[in-house]
Motif scaffolding. Structure first.
Motif, mmCIF file in Angstrom:
data_model
loop_
_atom_site.group_PDB
_atom_site.id
_atom_site.type_symbol
_atom_site.label_atom_id
_atom_site.label_comp_id
_atom_site.label_asym_id
_atom_site.label_seq_id
_atom_site.Cartn_x
_atom_site.Cartn_y
_atom_site.Cartn_z
ATOM 1 N N ASN A 224 -142.533 87.324 -30.529
ATOM 2 C CA ASN A 224 -143.342 88.479 -30.153
ATOM 3 C C ASN A 224 -142.781 89.725 -30.841
ATOM 4 O O ASN A 224 -141.638 90.116 -30.630
ATOM 5 C CB ASN A 224 -143.310 88.640 -28.625
ATOM 6 N N ILE B 188 -143.336 92.912 -30.583
ATOM 7 C CA ILE B 188 -142.916 94.069 -29.769
ATOM 8 C C ILE B 188 -141.573 93.775 -29.119
ATOM 9 O O ILE B 188 -140.684 94.629 -29.076
ATOM 10 C CB ILE B 188 -143.973 94.401 -28.695
ATOM 11 N N VAL B 189 -141.431 92.532 -28.616
ATOM 12 C CA VAL B 189 -140.174 92.172 -27.973
ATOM 13 C C VAL B 189 -139.028 92.260 -28.971
ATOM 14 O O VAL B 189 -137.969 92.833 -28.689
ATOM 15 C CB VAL B 189 -140.265 90.760 -27.372
ATOM 16 N N GLU C 264 -138.839 94.050 -31.537
ATOM 17 C CA GLU C 264 -138.574 95.454 -31.859
ATOM 18 C C GLU C 264 -137.758 96.116 -30.742
ATOM 19 O O GLU C 264 -136.869 96.920 -30.998
ATOM 20 C CB GLU C 264 -139.917 96.161 -32.062
ATOM 21 N N ARG C 265 -138.094 95.760 -29.499
ATOM 22 C CA ARG C 265 -137.349 96.340 -28.375
ATOM 23 C C ARG C 265 -135.900 95.867 -28.365
ATOM 24 O O ARG C 265 -134.995 96.608 -28.007
ATOM 25 C CB ARG C 265 -138.005 95.951 -27.041
ATOM 26 N N PHE C 266 -135.674 94.599 -28.728
ATOM 27 C CA PHE C 266 -134.324 94.035 -28.646
ATOM 28 C C PHE C 266 -133.436 94.516 -29.797
ATOM 29 O O PHE C 266 -132.254 94.752 -29.616
ATOM 30 C CB PHE C 266 -134.383 92.503 -28.700
ATOM 31 N N THR C 267 -134.038 94.644 -30.957
ATOM 32 C CA THR C 267 -133.225 94.889 -32.143
ATOM 33 C C THR C 267 -132.694 96.313 -32.153
ATOM 34 O O THR C 267 -133.439 97.262 -31.968
ATOM 35 C CB THR C 267 -134.055 94.627 -33.410
ATOM 36 N N GLY C 268 -131.408 96.427 -32.357
ATOM 37 C CA GLY C 268 -130.803 97.757 -32.485
ATOM 38 C C GLY C 268 -130.587 98.477 -31.171
ATOM 39 O O GLY C 268 -130.126 99.616 -31.167
ATOM 40 N N THR C 269 -130.928 97.845 -30.060
ATOM 41 C CA THR C 269 -130.761 98.509 -28.768
ATOM 42 C C THR C 269 -129.365 98.220 -28.216
ATOM 43 O O THR C 269 -128.928 97.073 -28.206
ATOM 44 C CB THR C 269 -131.828 97.993 -27.789
#
Lengths: 316, 506, 663
Positions: free
Chosen positions: B334, B336-337, B339-344
């Motif tokens: 997914n 969006i998922v 994107e949310r996980f990466t770099g956070t």
């Protein structure tokens, strides 16, 4: 007779909106493999909240108490200004789309101010995020209104809908497709659904709309929840009638009114179901990706305007 | 200096040593240990009535050597120079010494309260023998944070009471808008005096207690405790018992990792994946119940033994692996998922080393920390997952990877279950030493390395039990990882660490 | 709270002397007389009873002469309406605030000058008054001459006023027939005879001259610095009346006398207006000081008005007569509505500054519980200014939007003008809403963010009356816009000499244009809203069973107890998400400085956060100019020692130049 149409529309929205929310969560739950409460659940919750004692935080001021009433009233007013089950409503010639959009804004502003008046961090946090989205959504909304108004030579909602009824072929144009896409994003952002906001989260730090309502309880909370349900139905109904006004009749005949109620109900149900189906596969965007989505919506609106001005519709 | 070796099972040899040193030599001795590649696994104080003893336990991940460095302090005027410059974890152990034992720490850069909350009466040190019953102060007493100064900073207080079923902890964000300037975490709302509850009880009672240290780590904690007791009492176990224990640990890893993975998805609003993960978790819990009689695997570990009811067959594990890979790809694919996980919430490797973080958190930041390989109680060809990015995505991938590895191990070795056995030597084991027997248990729980140290007196009673949950090491990592993260990403970041409050607060 | 704010609090404790208070009373009386007389003159003027005075003996050799027209009278009427309310407010305010003697003396003259400028009928009269206006406002900015901020603001303002003045001077030089007299009517005759090149130059000069006064980007920088420095009544006038005169200049000289020009004039105005609006609304939303926030909002509104003027010029070039009418109407309505809500906002801010001693939003909050009247006043001003339904700003923006959406297909760059202008207006109003929610919600609602001590409440009657009048005006425009639109439409008709054809403006409360197919009826919607509100209050009794009386309890606040003042969202934070989104434009400069112990870099001893928000355009453009100017100032300082005189010296240079030019 227009007053009967108005009453029918108001009753339709007031009773139907919690059902739409119930339907959407039913669909989501079933797809996720859960047993779900039926579509009447939001109604039961509304009733429950209306019967509960209201708790006000001692940090809050008077605006906090006033905000839910103002939000609900302005949302209700907006629902008297949109051709949902009838295009024969009182004052319909004065319901300019810019004006009606302003009523949605009015509700958001009152809620944000109420949240700031709660005197807690989370109210302000939600208000700040909501206002950022409102600010960035405004260009896409106005651009879509502009695109729609070109077809009808007017920004009056009823005139736009009438124009579409008169010339149904005009809807089959690139401009319409683009403005439809832009408006879908607007609807999602305005109603606080995924991927912009997650109405089901309990994580306060991630909330947008819900963060503003954290301190509310009892009937004010019910009013806020109900108002967001109404807002969702209004937006879904508006978008369906702007692009597919079939089922609206230029008459005040009661039988036809009944037919309109059924058809609009079906359209809203269909759109809500599609939205719920799409939401299942969606995650929430990072807060600072939301502006990119809204920017995309603006660009779609801009393209739609350009297409309306310079590209003829496919069917005359 | 005393050195000996201990073999928990026939093919594992653990070199042991105890070094008594005077307080002045502590600094040098500890830096020697750290230089040799050992990690400070545990530090505890023991009230010996007439003196206070400090024990620093080092575990070497290359040689499996476990070294105890012991210092004796006088009871009335217990004080020790701070080791903060050598090791960050040591500086926190020292604050704990102070709060629970009243040991003065000299030259500590941050001599603030750690465990003690505002309402604890001054000069009440609960781990001392003569502490007595306190009269807690009334009201919400001052316990200020180090202030963060600057224009436009506001504070977000979250907790200790949270919405949802999570444990109590207070998070204080100093932020400007969505930018976090500094996050501070206050724990120890769940301080139960757990270590004191062990004291004076027999080792079997201690086992029941250790299963409840952190509800989701019953096997991890009870096994670490059992290993420590076994070492103290000189109990060795058979290969199949050790194997069954190792597999129980993997079983615990499975259900916890899958629920973490589901929660990570849920925290970014992807509830479909969470629902699927919860279904899988439920399947695993039911398998747990069939194997051990308890959904959370309680009662499976005994002193010198193991208690399991049935084997795992290959097909049911294969099915679980399949279901999991579906859930994994649903989340991993997914956009969006991702994107949310990466770099956070990135925990850089150098910070991770200084903090000495453990478990999946360490492995996600490029540190190969795994007690199954470094400090094993059984030699098995474990595969350690590795990532280097240190962000939420890395911690997610580590968990997914470990789930697959553990599931495959269980698939291959599922037949070790179904036995209820205990070592012959445990039947009449008792403390052989005239004064006390001591033992250390190290286990790689699903959250990371658990270290438990026990002392058993001559009457076979527990005289001191010290437990270090990996959360103790990992909690300080969260504020450091949050430095570049925005406020609304905090719940996701926190979930990606998923630390235990209960295991930390004790 | 800044040091300046503390200084002002201390100053306000100073009890004025008796002779001083008599002096202040006289000044107040004069202000009232001037503003009421101006109001009468303006009202008469829009009804074709023109004001005409000629004083050839004054200021020889050219004399002073006034002969008003409808447009000028309309502006005088707006200015005087504001001035009446401000003067009433000032009767109370002057006694409690820290007016310097010079400011008190200047104030009535400033009012008179502002009112007279739109009535001027010759170039010398106009120029002399214009320069006087600048000098008087510099004096007002220097009310607290001891403050470094005031000095810097005054310097910047003086420089830019002179830039404005010289441009206007040059504009007249270009446009005036040297062989004819210097009356405006002669200019009108002459303008049509000019070559296109000369007309282009004239336009650019007028644009710079009047645009600077209106505070358009990039010549806006004086506005957010100068307005907060002046006392509240003066900033109220400067931010409404004085900037409106910039717009008056554009309308009068570009639209009326030059009678429009090529398309690019309009496009330039629309573009600069759009950039001003968007840029300044962003700055406004990210300011934490209430006065700076309002000042940027003024620039933003002037940007939108410049877009309306630009649309008018563009429509003239495209020969869309009806849209020329509509956009001019939008211009006038926007000017009037902006004046009325911004004056109210500044006056309410004055009360806040007086009562709390600060205008820093990060230390305000919870005023609604103590200052009900000012809260209501600011709330009305905030809602009015944010372009929401029933707000005064809505009407003008709506007419402008109606104009833009009806432009239809055009060729060239003009094709982009309408969509981008609508986008700019939308973004501006969206962010504007955010700014006003922030100003009102953070400043007045919730809890106090710092201990402001005991609030001083004195001499409130006159202040309340002045604000009350303005509030009523806002509500009137919001709910009954035809009160304003019919007057404005009349003026526009007068400008067009009947070329606009019949309009639908009449007695009805409907506002709109049948030809454009857009009508709104605020009062009808208000009826719906009131009905909805009634329904909302009875719904709980219909839907729910009876529930116990409500209770006031500790807030949930996510499990935290004992909320400190810092545990509340503040102004810097409220706009931070937006600053991040527009970081390319706003360039927020943030810095976290942590000190750690040498033992371990993980253990922190001190954390210091710094945040410096700079106006990117200002720092890029002005610093160089300022450097050059201060070198010039060095030379001037050779002749003058007193710092006040140094700034006034710029004015003297201007007057000298004017005399040279005219003679």
């Amino acid at each position: 007779m227009t007053i009967i149409s108005l009453c029918a529309q108001i009753v339709f929205i007031l009773t139907g909106s919690p059902l739409v929310v119930g339907l959407m969560s039913w669909i989501k739950n079933r797809i996720e493999g859960r047993r779900s409460a039926d579509v009447l659940q939001p109604w039961r919750e509304t009733r429950k909240l209306f019967s509960k004692q209201v708790l006000y935080p001692q940090t809050a001021g008077g605006f906090f108490r006033f905000a839910p009433l103002a939000l609900f009233a302005s949302t209700l007013s907006a629902s008297a200004m949109i051709p949902l089950v009838s295009i024969e409503l009182p004052f319909s010639s004065t319901f300019d789309l810019f004006w009606v959009v302003g009523f949605f804004l009015l509700g958001s502003v009152f809620l944000a101010l109420g949240a700031l008046d709660s005197g807690t961090v989370f109210g302000g946090m939600g208000a700040s995020r909501e206002m950022m989205i409102v600010a960035l959504l405004e260009p896409s909304i106005l651009m879509s209104v502009y695109a729609l108004s070109i077809r009808a030579h007017s920004s009056n909602i009823f005139a736009i809908v009438r124009a579409t009824i008169l010339h149904p072929g005009q809807i089959a144009s690139p401009a319409s497709a683009l403005s439809f896409a832009a408006l879908v994003i607007v609807v999602i952002a305005e109603s606080g659904r995924l991927p912009v906001d997650n109405p089901n989260t309990h994580l306060e730090l991630t909330m947008i709309h819900e963060a503003m309502t954290l301190e509310y309880s009892g009937y004010p909370l019910a009013l806020i929840k109900w108002a967001s349900a109404i807002r969702l139905v209004l937006l879904l109904g508006l978008i369906s009638n702007l692009f597919l006004p079939e089922g609206l009749f230029d008459s005040t005949n009661l039988v036809l009114l009944g037919v309109s109620v059924l058809i609009t109900g079906a359209k809203v149900t269909l759109l809500a179901s599609i939205l719920a189906l799409a939401e299942v596969h969606m995650a929430k965007l990072r807060l600072f990706r939301v502006p990119e989505l809204l920017g995309g919506s603006f660009v779609l609106g801009l393209l739609s305007v350009t297409a309306s001005l310079y590209l003829p519709p496919i069917l005359k | 200096m005393i050195t000996w070796t201990f073999s928990p099972t026939s093919d594992v040899v653990i070199p042991r040593e105890i070094i008594h040193i005077p307080a002045e030599a502590l600094h040098e001795s500890i830096s020697t240990q750290l230089a040799s590649g050992s990690r400070l696994a545990l530090a505890c104080a023991i009230d010996d009535y007439d003196s206070i003893r400090l024990v620093y336990v080092f575990a070497n991940p290359c040689t499996n050597r476990r070294t105890e460095i012991e210092v004796s302090l006088t009871e009335h005027d217990a004080k020790i120079g701070s080791l903060a410059a050598l090791s960050f974890p040591a500086s926190r152990f020292e604050r704990e010494f102070h709060d629970l034992f009243g040991i003065k720490i000299l030259n500590h850069p941050l001599p603030r309260r750690l465990v003690r909350h505002g309402h604890w009466p001054a000069s009440w040190y609960p781990m001392r023998h003569d502490s007595g019953n306190p009269i807690f102060l009334k009201g919400n007493l001052e316990f200020p944070f180090i202030p963060v100064k600057g224009p436009g900073i506001y504070e977000i207080p979250v907790g200790p009471i949270h919405a949802g079923l999570i444990e109590p902890g207070h998070f204080r964000f100093y932020a400007v808008g969505e930018t976090i300037i500094k996050l501070k975490i206050r724990l120890w709302y769940l301080h139960k005096g757990l270590e004191k509850l062990f004291e004076g009880n027999d080792v079997f009672y201690g086992l029941t207690l250790s299963e409840k240290i952190s509800g989701d780590t019953s096997v991890g904690h009870s096994l670490a405790y059992a290993l420590a007791v076994e070492e103290a009492l000189g109990i060795t176990v058979d290969e199949d018992i050790a194997m069954a224990r190792a597999m129980l640990l993997e079983l615990e890893r499975l259900y916890n990792h899958v629920s973490d993975i589901g929660s990570l998805a849920n925290d970014v609003g992807f509830s479909l994946a969470n629902a699927q993960a919860l279904v899988l978790r439920e399947k695993l819990l039911r398998i747990n119940e069939q194997i051990t009689g308890h959904r959370l695997l309680r009662g499976a570990i005994s002193i010198g033994g193991v208690h399991t009811l049935r084997q795992i067959n290959r097909d049911e594990m294969a099915q679980i692996i399949n279901t999991f890979s579906e859930i994994y790809s649903m989340i991993n694919e997914n956009a969006i998922v991702r994107e949310r996980f990466t770099g956070t919430a990135t925990l850089r490797k150098d910070d991770a080393i200084l903090l000495d973080v453990l478990g999946p958190t360490a492995r996600a930041s490029g540190i190969s920390s795994d007690a199954r390989i470094g400090n094993p109680f059984i030699n098995l060809p474990f595969q350690t997952a590795a990532q280097t990015a240190g962000d939420v995505m890395a911690r997610f991938q580590i968990r997914a990877n470990e789930f697959e590895n553990s599931a495959q191990l269980l698939q291959a070795n599922g037949q070790v279950f179904g036995i209820t056995a205990s070592s012959s030597s445990s039947k009449n084991a008792h403390c052989k030493s005239p004064t006390s027997a001591r033992g250390i248990g190290i286990v790689e729980g699903w959250r990371g390395t658990i270290t438990t140290r026990v002392e058993i007196d001559s009457s076979n009673r527990l005289s001191r039990v010290k437990i270090v949950d990996p959360s103790w090491f990992n909690w300080p990592a969260i504020p450091i990882a949050m430095s570049e993260t925005i406020v609304p990403d905090f719940p996701l970041a926190n979930k990606s660490f998923n630390l235990s409050y209960s295991g930390n607060d004790l | 709270m800044s040091v300046d704010a503390i200084a002002s609090t201390e100053n306000s404790h100073r009890k004025p002397l008796t002779s001083f208070s008599i002096f202040a009373k006289i000044a107040n009386l004069l202000s009232l007389i001037f503003s009421i007389y101006g109001f009468k003159t303006g009202l008469a003027g829009i009804n074709h009873h023109f004001f005409s005075v000629s004083l050839p003996w004054l200021a020889p050799p050219f004399g002073i002469s006034f002969h008003s027209d409808q447009l000028g009278s309309f502006f005088t009427l707006i200015i005087a309406s504001i001035a009446v309310c401000v003067s009433i407010f000032n009767c109370g305010y002057i006694r409690v605030s820290s007016f310097s003697a010079i400011s008190i003396a200047t104030f009535p003259i400033f009012i008179a000058t502002l009112e007279l400028i739109p009535l001027a009928s010759t170039v010398p009269t106009f120029l002399i008054l214009w320069e006087m206006m600048s000098l008087e406002s510099i004096l007002l900015v220097l009310n607290h001459i001891e403050r470094p901020n005031a000095q810097r603001a005054a310097l910047l303002y003086a420089v830019l006023s002179q830039l404005s003045f010289f441009s206007i001077l040059a504009f007249f030089a270009v446009i005036t027939n040297p062989f004819d007299n210097a009356t405006f009517s002669a200019i009108g005759r002459h303008a049509s005879l000019l070559t296109p090149d000369t007309r282009n130059w004239a336009f650019i000069l007028a644009f710079i001259g009047f645009g600077t006064k209106a505070g358009l980007v990039p010549l806006h920088a004086w506005l957010p610095k100068a307005h907060p420095e002046a006392p509240a009544p003066a900033s109220a006038l400067m931010s409404t009346a004085m900037v409106s005169l910039g717009i008056y200049g554009l309308v009068k000289f570009v639209s009326v006398y030059l009678r429009g020009g090529p398309q690019w004039w309009g496009l330039l105005l629309v573009a600069v207006g759009a950039i001003s609006a968007v840029y300044c609304v962003m700055q406004s939303s990210s300011s934490s000081d209430l006065k700076v926030l309002l000042a940027y909002s003024t620039s933003e509104n002037m940007g939108i008005i410049a877009m309306a003027v630009g649309t008018e010029v563009l429509m003239t070039a495209l020969h869309q007569t009806y849209l020329v009418f509509a956009s001019t109407l939008a211009t006038l309505i926007l000017v009037a509505s902006h004046a009325i809500f911004k004056a109210l906002a500044f006056l309410a801010t004055g009360v806040i500054a007086h009562v709390t001693g600060t205008t820093d939003l990060d230390s305000l909050g919870g005023l609604a519980k103590k200052l009900r009247f000012s809260t209501a006043a600011f709330g009305i001003a905030a809602i009015s200014s944010s372009g929401l339904p029933f707000g005064a700003a809505f009407i003008g923006e709506w007419i402008l939007l109606q104009t833009l959406i009806h432009i239809g297909p055009t060729r060239g760059l003009a094709a982009l003008a309408a969509p981008l202008a609508i986008g700019a207006i939308a973004l501006t109003s969206g962010i504007g809403i955010m700014a006003m929610v922030k100003a009102f919600g953070i400043g007045f609602l919730g809890r106090a963010r710092s201990d402001l001590g005991e609030l001083k409440l004195e001499n409130f009657r006159a202040m309340q009356f002045g604000m009350g009048l303005l509030a009523v005006g806002n509500i009137l425009i919001g709910f009954f816009p035809s009160s304003l639109t019919s007057i404005s439409a009349n003026i526009v008709h007068g400008l067009g000499n009947g070329s606009f054809g019949p309009t639908t403006q009449g007695t009805s409360e409907t506002l709109g244009f049948d030809t454009l197919g857009g009508i709104i009826l605020p009062i009808g919607s208000a009826a719906i809203l009131i009905a909805s509100l009634l329904l909302t209050t009875i719904i709980p009794t219909i839907v729910g069973k009876s529930h116990p009386e409500s209770r006031t309890v500790e807030p949930w606040a996510c499990g935290a107890r004992e909320l400190s003042p810092a545990m509340q969202y503040n102004a810097s934070s409220f706009a931070e998400p937006l600053e991040r989104v527009f970081s390319d434009v706003l360039r927020p400069h943030r810095d976290v400085e942590t000190e750690t112990f040498e033992e371990s870099r993980l253990i922190m001893s001190r954390i210091q956060f710094r945040n410096t928000q700079q106006d990117a355009i200002e720092s890029a453009l002005y610093n160089r100019v300022i450097a050059a100017i201060s070198q010039t100032a060095q030379i001037i300082r050779l002749f003058h020692n007193g710092s006040l005189r140094r700034y006034l010296a710029f004015g003297a240079v201007g007057l000298l130049a004017m005399v040279v030019f005219l003679s």
